[in-house]
Structures are given as C-alpha cells and as structure tokens.
Scaffold this motif. Structure first.
Motif, PDB file in Angstrom:
ATOM      1  N   PHE A  75       0.975  -0.913  -0.394  1.00 50.08           N
ATOM      2  CA  PHE A  75      -0.108   0.053  -0.101  1.00 50.08           C
ATOM      3  C   PHE A  75       0.748   0.951  -0.167  1.00 50.08           C
ATOM      4  O   PHE A  75       2.006   1.402   1.165  1.00 50.08           O
ATOM      5  N   SER A  76       0.697   1.774  -0.980  1.00 52.22           N
ATOM      6  CA  SER A  76       1.236   3.164  -0.931  1.00 52.22           C
ATOM      7  C   SER A  76       0.181   4.261  -1.848  1.00 52.22           C
ATOM      8  O   SER A  76       0.202   4.163  -3.328  1.00 52.22           O
ATOM      9  N   MET A  77       0.556   5.410  -1.523  1.00 47.74           N
ATOM     10  CA  MET A  77      -0.122   6.441  -2.078  1.00 47.74           C
ATOM     11  C   MET A  77       0.717   7.348  -3.320  1.00 47.74           C
ATOM     12  O   MET A  77       0.193   8.665  -3.115  1.00 47.74           O
ATOM     13  N   GLY A  78       2.211   6.811  -2.653  1.00 48.60           N
ATOM     14  CA  GLY A  78       3.001   7.352  -3.973  1.00 48.60           C
ATOM     15  C   GLY A  78       3.752   8.858  -3.879  1.00 48.60           C
ATOM     16  O   GLY A  78       3.826   8.879  -2.052  1.00 48.60           O
ATOM     17  N   SER A  79       5.342   9.469  -3.665  1.00 46.20           N
ATOM     18  CA  SER A  79       5.667  10.562  -3.548  1.00 46.20           C
ATOM     19  C   SER A  79       5.024  11.736  -3.154  1.00 46.20           C
ATOM     20  O   SER A  79       5.671  12.483  -2.218  1.00 46.20           O
ATOM     21  N   ASN A  80       4.294  11.986  -3.627  1.00 49.29           N
ATOM     22  CA  ASN A  80       3.224  13.104  -3.692  1.00 49.29           C
ATOM     23  C   ASN A  80       2.122  13.197  -3.090  1.00 49.29           C
ATOM     24  O   ASN A  80       1.381  13.905  -3.077  1.00 49.29           O
ATOM     25  N   LEU A  81       1.838  11.962  -2.538  1.00 46.44           N
ATOM     26  CA  LEU A  81       0.687  12.506  -1.667  1.00 46.44           C
ATOM     27  C   LEU A  81       1.330  11.417   0.010  1.00 46.44           C
ATOM     28  O   LEU A  81      -0.017  10.268  -0.018  1.00 46.44           O
ATOM     29  N   PRO A  82       1.919  11.440   0.359  1.00 41.30           N
ATOM     30  CA  PRO A  82       2.388  11.169   1.889  1.00 41.30           C
ATOM     31  C   PRO A  82       0.906  10.916   3.032  1.00 41.30           C
ATOM     32  O   PRO A  82       0.143  11.444   2.663  1.00 41.30           O
ATOM     33  N   SER A  83       0.805   9.343   3.171  1.00 46.08           N
ATOM     34  CA  SER A  83       0.040   9.207   3.658  1.00 46.08           C
ATOM     35  C   SER A  83      -0.446  10.301   5.142  1.00 46.08           C
ATOM     36  O   SER A  83      -2.065   9.747   5.851  1.00 46.08           O
ATOM     37  N   LYS A  84       0.932  10.728   5.690  1.00 49.11           N
ATOM     38  CA  LYS A  84       0.800  10.864   6.932  1.00 49.11           C
ATOM     39  C   LYS A  84      -0.651  12.483   6.877  1.00 49.11           C
ATOM     40  O   LYS A  84      -0.664  12.542   8.177  1.00 49.11           O
ATOM     41  N   TYR A  85      -0.449  12.940   5.613  1.00 46.96           N
ATOM     42  CA  TYR A  85      -1.559  13.954   5.500  1.00 46.96           C
ATOM     43  C   TYR A  85      -3.044  13.607   4.902  1.00 46.96           C
ATOM     44  O   TYR A  85      -4.060  14.325   5.003  1.00 46.96           O
ATOM     45  N   LEU A  86      -3.353  12.440   5.405  1.00 47.59           N
ATOM     46  CA  LEU A  86      -4.390  12.221   4.891  1.00 47.59           C
ATOM     47  C   LEU A  86      -5.049  12.494   6.136  1.00 47.59           C
ATOM     48  O   LEU A  86      -4.565  12.609   7.814  1.00 47.59           O
ATOM     49  N   ASP A  87      -6.543  12.519   5.943  1.00 47.37           N
ATOM     50  CA  ASP A  87      -7.244  13.057   7.583  1.00 47.37           C
ATOM     51  C   ASP A  87      -7.206  11.495   8.637  1.00 47.37           C
ATOM     52  O   ASP A  87      -7.846  10.510   7.742  1.00 47.37           O
ATOM     53  N   VAL A  88      -7.675  11.685   9.426  1.00 49.60           N
ATOM     54  CA  VAL A  88      -8.197  10.755  10.709  1.00 49.60           C
ATOM     55  C   VAL A  88      -9.477   9.555   9.837  1.00 49.60           C
ATOM     56  O   VAL A  88      -9.151   8.341  10.661  1.00 49.60           O
ATOM     57  N   ALA A  89     -10.036  10.427   9.372  1.00 47.78           N
ATOM     58  CA  ALA A  89     -11.265   9.424   9.312  1.00 47.78           C
ATOM     59  C   ALA A  89     -11.002   8.312   8.213  1.00 47.78           C
ATOM     60  O   ALA A  89     -10.846   7.122   7.910  1.00 47.78           O
ATOM     61  N   LYS A  90      -9.974   8.872   6.948  1.00 45.64           N
ATOM     62  CA  LYS A  90      -9.730   8.447   5.969  1.00 45.64           C
ATOM     63  C   LYS A  90      -8.340   7.076   6.303  1.00 45.64           C
ATOM     64  O   LYS A  90      -8.673   5.643   5.822  1.00 45.64           O
ATOM     65  N   ARG A  91      -7.807   7.460   7.292  1.00 49.51           N
ATOM     66  CA  ARG A  91      -6.537   6.562   7.639  1.00 49.51           C
ATOM     67  C   ARG A  91      -7.436   5.553   8.669  1.00 49.51           C
ATOM     68  O   ARG A  91      -7.304   4.616   8.563  1.00 49.51           O
ATOM     69  N   ASP A  92      -8.463   5.662   9.469  1.00 55.75           N
ATOM     70  CA  ASP A  92      -9.152   4.492  10.250  1.00 55.75           C
ATOM     71  C   ASP A  92      -9.145   3.680   8.690  1.00 55.75           C
ATOM     72  O   ASP A  92      -9.357   2.601   8.806  1.00 55.75           O
ATOM     73  N   ILE A  93      -9.618   4.250   8.048  1.00 60.18           N
ATOM     74  CA  ILE A  93     -10.824   3.193   6.897  1.00 60.18           C
ATOM     75  C   ILE A  93      -9.845   2.016   6.787  1.00 60.18           C
ATOM     76  O   ILE A  93     -10.387   0.976   6.458  1.00 60.18           O
TER      77      ILE A  93
END
Length: 505
Positions: free
Chosen positions: A287-305
């Motif tokens: 699972f990777s969103m690439g270098s331009n979309l770091p997972s740390k910037y996901l909102d909490v709701a999306k991260r919890d999904i």
C-alpha cells in the motif's frame, strides 16, 4: 579489408561522439525526479556531457554530470503535498484553472531561482536541450537562449495541452481529458462532456495560461520571440506512455513512447524484507500513495478506513507510512517511510498493489504483473484508474467515495477473482514485447536528434498552420462563399434567360 576497417572506425566514432546536453527538469516531485535522474544519468553513462537543472540533489557524483539544484524546491514540494489531497473536492472547472495556475507558479519559481539565474549568466553552449513539459511552456526559453534543438520530456502519457505543439491529433471523441475518469470508449453523453472539458481546457490555455507563460518568457529571457514562435519548435517528444498503460492514439513521427525506461531489472530486497515476504504464505499487499501524496496527510477518518480494513485481512500489508508513528495498526501491517517498490512488486508473494494510480506506480506494477486497487486523487491518476478497470487488471474507488465497506469489498473481489491477475499478466507481456528496451529507444532518438541537427524532417507541417487553417475553417468559409456566389449567379442567369424569352414572345 582496409575499406571495412575504415567503415568500422567511422561507425565507432559516430557512436561514441559525445554531445553537450542540458536537462531542465525542476518539478519538486520525488517520483518525477526519479524519472529524470534515470534518463539523464544514462545519457552521461553513454559519454555525453550532461548538465541538469533539478529540484533535489543526487549524491552520486559523476565526472560528466553537473547538477544545478533549485534553492527552495524542498519547501515547495512539502506545500504541494498538503494541497493535493484537497483537489478531489473541486469541480472540473476549478481543477483546470488550478492546474494552469500551478504551472505558472512552478515555472516562475524555477526561472526566478538564484542558482538558475546564475547558471544562465554563464557562458555555456549546448547541442541539445531537454525540457520538462508539464504546464511550463516558458522553458522553451532555454532552447532559444542556447540556440539548441528542443526535446520535450513528459512524465505523463499524453495530455491534450501538449499535442497541438507537435501537430498530433487529439480528438475529444476518443481521447479523454486529463482529470476525467474516462477511456477511449465513450457514449454520446460522455463524449459531449469530454468535448466540453476539452473546449474549456483550450480556452483556459489560450486566454489565461499562454499569456502568463509569455510574460515569464519575456521577463527571464530578454529579447526572446513571442511564445507562439517557440512552442511549436520541438524536435522530439519523449512520452512516458505505451499502449500497455495508455490509450492507443495517433502521434506524429517525432513523438516517442518510452514508458518503463526507469524500471530496474535488479530485484534484490534487503534481507529483512526478503524474509518478511517469503513468510507471507497467504500473500502480501503493498500500500503506497506515492511520493506526492504522503499518507501522514490523510485525515483521521480516511486513515482509520485503511487501518480497520487491513486488520480484517489474513494477508500481510506493507504500508508506506510517512509519519512518525501509526497508531492502532494491526500485527499484519508493516510500516516504513520507504519501501523499494519495484523490488517488492517483483516478489511472487505480493498479490495486490493498493495505489493512487500514479503513472510510475502503474507502470511498475504492470511490469511485474501485479493487479491494482486504486484510490486516485488528482491529474492523470483518475484516467489511469479508469483504463485499468476497463482492461480488467484493476479496480478503483474515487478518493471522496472511500469507505470501509467498499474498500474491503474491492480487496475481497480482487483477491478471490483470478481474472485481475490474468489480465495483469497479459498487460505485462504487451509491455515487455518490444523490438528494443524502452531505455534503448529513448537513447536512440535523443542521439538521433543530435546527429541530425534537430531532425526537422520529423516535424509535422501542421504546426505551422493557424487554428482556422488546421481545422479547415477557412476552407469551409471559402466553400460556403463559393456556393453562395454560385447559387446567386445561377439564379441570375435563369432570371435573365426567362426575361429575355418572355420579351421575345
């Protein structure tokens, strides 16, 4: 015998004769940087004297490889990463203007950079200039400044905003626009929508984007001709496309598809990762969103999904997590700031790639025949995702529609249905079945342009036409005017004959 020796000597001299090449590839994106670095280092390895304007420094020194590193690219990259996750909430009109505005800001950031300004003041000469083309038309000023042939290098497949520059046909009847989740097969409603967006893109390009790019061209390259006189002066276009990962559309002879040239053939993993994947008896998911979309910037709701869904799986999950710590992750999830993506995808126990559908990730996944589940966010990611679903090697969920239920259902479908893996293997065979490697193809054509002094014979005559000539508007007006005159004269002749016959009687 002597004749053969002379011929061999001339061939060798022609092959190893080095050229002075300038590369302008300053987009502050780690993935794009990986792409350009691979191309320009290969040119240097072949003996060419290469200078590159780039956003990040590569610490591997080479004698004939000079780097001009932008001063503020790192901070610009971080700011862009925060913004990108907001793009899906915008409508198509806002996205179009946003992309044009992004291009204007990115172009000025580059040309106004202290290191770039100092470099332009040096007394350098180049045989060829390779410029990044991503909404950065003022970069043609580098070709003008050094009086060198211009090669455009595009990291995406085939955006409509570049094709006019080389005379390629880009009919909205079957060529989807950049931000649309469409393929070449569209019904009348989708073709109408695509055509509307195509017109919008052209209007924004000519009324907003080009005037600003011309302003930057005149500001940073004093004495340069108008942008209209430079943007069509293109010797070669290197596209990061191929029919295995993009639509089959018409190109001019000076447009070359080189998708896959950056892929490494070395599949060696670090020992700990090799052991981890070898032990994944139920399979592993990357699972990777690439270098331009770091997972740390996901909102909490999306991260919890993601966290809740992965905890339900028996497969091991390798998550490219860019933050300090990922709370509440299950035991089957391994997080790291970076994974050697190509090497991980090459491992036989990896059964699925959950991705943003960036083009480089798509190419690497298909190169190793791995099916993809995508969460596209912006730009060409949505069209890459739509094509994958149409061809059966992937599925996608729009970022704004992501939920725990549809994410789990899609993973279950792709892991239980063998057709996705079968279709990924089919696309892999298409990608690999070429007369020469993508890198060899790129090197041949770049050196071809140098050998033939810009190769003007490859350019289409269509680029010299005005828009009303290209679309035959002047011909249609002429035919209509001729028809009106012909009908008028015919009527007048019949009236004249009728009146004379009547008088005679």
């Amino acid at each position: 015998m002597l004749y053969s020796i002379i011929i061999c000597f001339l061939v060798i001299v022609n092959t190893v004769d080095s050229a002075r090449i300038l590369g302008v590839y300053p987009l502050p994106s780690r993935s794009d940087f990986k792409l350009c670095d691979r191309l320009f280092r290969e040119l240097a390895l072949r003996g060419h004297d290469v200078t590159v304007i780039i956003p990040f420094e590569d610490n591997r020194p080479m004698a004939n490889f000079r780097q001009i590193v932008l001063a503020n690219a790192a901070s610009a990259s971080t700011e862009n990463q925060r913004i990108f996750f907001e793009v899906p909430t915008r409508n198509i009109f806002e996205k179009t203007i946003w992309l044009d505005s992004f291009g204007i800001q990115f172009t000025e950031m580059t040309l106004n950079d202290t290191n770039v300004k100092q470099f332009l003041q040096e007394q350098n000469s180049f045989d060829l200039v390779i410029v990044q083309y991503l909404k950065s038309d003022a970069f043609h000023g580098f070709c003008y400044h050094y009086g060198a042939p211009c090669v455009m290098f595009n990291s995406v497949t085939s955006p409509s905003f570049f094709r006019d520059n080389v005379g390629s046909i880009a009919s909205p009847a079957y060529v989807p626009e950049l931000f649309l989740a469409l393929t070449g097969e569209m019904n009348i409603w989708l073709r109408s929508y695509n055509a509307l967006v195509h017109v919008l893109t052209k209007l924004s390009l000519h009324l907003y984007f080009y005037p600003h790019q011309n302003r930057l061209l005149q500001k940073y390259f004093p004495g340069a001709p108008h942008l209209d006189d430079l943007i069509y002066n293109v010797s070669l276009v290197l596209l990061n496309g191929h029919t295995s990962v993009s639509e089959a559309i018409q190109y001019t002879p000076n447009t070359i598809n080189i998708a896959g040239f950056h892929v490494s053939t070395s599949n060696e993993l670090p020992e700990d990762l090799q052991r981890y994947l070898d032990q994944a008896v139920d399979g592993a998911i990357l699972f990777s969103m690439g270098s331009n979309l770091p997972s740390k910037y996901l909102d909490v709701a999306k991260r919890d999904i993601f966290l809740k869904t992965f905890s339900k799986l028996k497969q091991k999950v390798l998550w490219k997590w860019d933050g300090v710590r990922l709370p509440n992750k299950s035991e089957n999830v391994l997080t790291r700031h970076w994974f050697p993506q190509q090497e991980v995808l090459a491992h036989p126990n990896v059964v699925l790639f959950v991705t943003h559908f960036g083009l480089l990730s798509t190419i690497e996944s298909l190169y190793h025949a791995k099916p993809m589940l995508g969460i596209p966010v912006f730009a060409d990611q949505v069209s890459n995702a739509a094509l994958s679903q149409a061809r059966g090697y992937g599925r996608y969920i729009p970022f704004q529609d992501l939920s725990e239920e549809n994410f789990y259902d899609n993973i279950h479908e792709m892991l239980s249905n063998p057709r996705y893996s079968t279709n990924a293997k089919k696309q892999m065979k298409i990608m690999h079945d070429r007369p020469q490697s993508a890198m060899e193809n790129a090197m041949y054509w770049v050196e071809y342009v140098v050998r033939h002094k810009g190769a003007p014979h490859l350019r289409s005559s269509g680029v010299t036409l005005k828009w009303y000539q290209y679309y035959l508007v002047d011909v249609m007006v002429f035919c209509a005017a001729f028809g009106v005159v012909f009908i008028y004269l015919t009527i007048q002749i019949f009236v004249f004959i009728y009146q004379n016959v009547k008088v005679t009687k």
